[in-house]
Design a protein around this motif. Sequence first.
Motif, short mmCIF file in Angstrom:
data_model
loop_
_atom_site.label_atom_id
_atom_site.label_comp_id
_atom_site.label_asym_id
_atom_site.label_seq_id
_atom_site.Cartn_x
_atom_site.Cartn_y
_atom_site.Cartn_z
N UNK A 198 51.10 16.79 28.36
CA UNK A 198 52.07 15.79 27.94
C UNK A 198 53.24 15.65 28.92
N UNK A 232 50.92 4.69 16.84
CA UNK A 232 52.10 4.11 17.49
C UNK A 232 51.99 4.40 18.97
N UNK A 233 52.41 3.45 19.79
CA UNK A 233 52.45 3.70 21.22
C UNK A 233 53.69 3.05 21.81
N UNK A 234 54.26 3.71 22.80
CA UNK A 234 55.36 3.14 23.58
C UNK A 234 54.86 3.03 25.01
N UNK A 247 64.19 6.03 19.45
CA UNK A 247 63.61 4.73 19.09
C UNK A 247 62.52 4.33 20.08
N UNK A 248 62.89 4.04 21.32
CA UNK A 248 61.92 3.50 22.27
C UNK A 248 61.66 4.43 23.45
N UNK A 249 62.39 5.53 23.54
CA UNK A 249 62.15 6.50 24.60
C UNK A 249 62.17 5.88 26.00
N UNK A 266 53.08 6.61 25.67
CA UNK A 266 53.32 7.72 24.74
C UNK A 266 52.64 7.32 23.43
N UNK A 267 51.69 8.14 22.96
CA UNK A 267 50.86 7.72 21.83
C UNK A 267 50.83 8.78 20.73
N UNK A 268 50.88 8.35 19.48
CA UNK A 268 50.73 9.25 18.34
C UNK A 268 49.82 8.62 17.30
N UNK A 269 49.04 9.47 16.61
CA UNK A 269 48.15 8.99 15.54
C UNK A 269 48.31 9.94 14.35
N UNK A 283 54.46 12.15 30.90
CA UNK A 283 55.77 11.50 30.87
C UNK A 283 56.16 11.00 32.25
#
Lengths: 227, 292
Positions: free
Chosen positions: B233, B257-259, B194-196, B243-246, B237
């Motif tokens: 990556x 999304x980014x955490x 969920x939120x890592x 942490x980003x995804x597209x 960490x």
Amino acid sequence: MSRTSTLLQLTDSALPTGAFSHSFGLEAYLESGEVRDEATLLAWLEGFLATQLTHTDAVAIRRAHVASHAEDIAQIEALDAELTALLIPVQIRAASLKMGRRLLEIARDAFPSRIVEEYSTAVAEGGCRGHYTIAFALAGGGQGLDEETLVEAYLYSTLTSLAYNAVRAIPLGQLAGQRVLATLRTKVPAAVVRSRAADPRHFGAAAPALEIHQMQHEHQRARLFMS
Amino acid sequence: MTLSVHPAVPHTGELRLRVARRGSRSTAVGQFTSGSLRVLRAHYPDSSGQPSFTFVNPGGGYLGGDSYATRVEVEEGASVLLTTQSATKVYRTPQGPVRAVQHLHLGPGARLESVPDPLIAYREARYHQDTHVEMAPDASLALAEIVTQGWSPDRKPFRFEEVSLVTRVRVGGRFAVADNLLIQPSDGGTGPLMLGGRSHVASLLVVDPRADDGAVAAVRALLAERFESPGGRAAAHSSREPLVGVSRLAVPGFALRALADSTQSAEAVIHTVLNWMRASWHGQAPLDLRKL
């Protein structure tokens, strides 16, 4: 006709749906080292079961089963569009469609029913895209399998494919893989129950960290899996 | 489509805004507010003619049972930037969840950027937000959200009950995107998938005919350059870069999304992408969200 035999054929990991080439984001966790052994694999699969499988896949199976029972193709079309809209990472959407269309093809020959035929026609004519959860529910539902059985079978068989893929990719011993599956088997019934009582507004709720890994997999350098 | 608020119950706050193009500028041609929602007078942060409207909740925070309704119409060729004066704070909601419903209409060639301050959910808070977007195929939409936790007396993280943000976008009358963000901390909802282990979730939804595979690749390269340390990556960490995804949507557009570990870090990701779109697609200056 034996429903047990139908169920065994439908959930056989050798059923040629292409499941062996999809990791649904797991491979990005292998790449980062977050999943590396039996314990971290089990934790990841439990997380996958509690999020994507419970919030999206199990609920889609239920909705498709209800629609197939009522032979309501309009409801199936709406669910098909909803899945295309809510499977946000492109590889997850593509995996659902690739495996879905393949399973539909298999179902026409091996699990034929009127609703399988209608969905296949809708996919061929472009009114539907052809998602895996819908194809699974119609293939099984058309043979008289009930909703709870279908959901449990879907969850467990998806976890099995993923565990086998991970055993190859990590790599892990065959026995370690079976221990992971034995533990997951005890967790699946609770997920089946949770998905039955799911709040409709939570359908398709994404797990952000999982989704980010699924997105990052698109540009991962060395890949064994398509998702 | 049903509204989650019963029509007979007056809203805690209501806001309606209509923006049209007049010459080289866009301007409010209709505006209505009631209850505890206000909108500050538009200002023009750059030379593009795009007005910035700041939404204000004078009450300061949202409480249980509150309901908010917002409707923004952007007419043909008009452009608007929506923001807030400060973070949206949701407190304990024993009377039921706070409900916020937003309707956004974008006419042909219209453009809407929504860049609110973070949503901060405190102990025992429940917040349900439904955003319904109806847009023309050549319109441009960018919706940003940042969600985080509020301080709690026992100092344990994530004591709120539920934050649920549901966005549904129709493009040219066809249902195209459903974006469903759900955080339920008590229900295993802050686990590693969920939120890592991060405290801030950021999301940016872009639907725009220019957002093709090439645009996604460019955004990805830009984010990698800004937010990934040279070791790749794994190193990112450990140094706690966000942490980003597209990924590409089924229609022209993308979801990001980014955490992250802070509001600044989450905003940096969102602003990087918004500013890239501004420069590449609109020849517009970077975002200027100075609070009035």
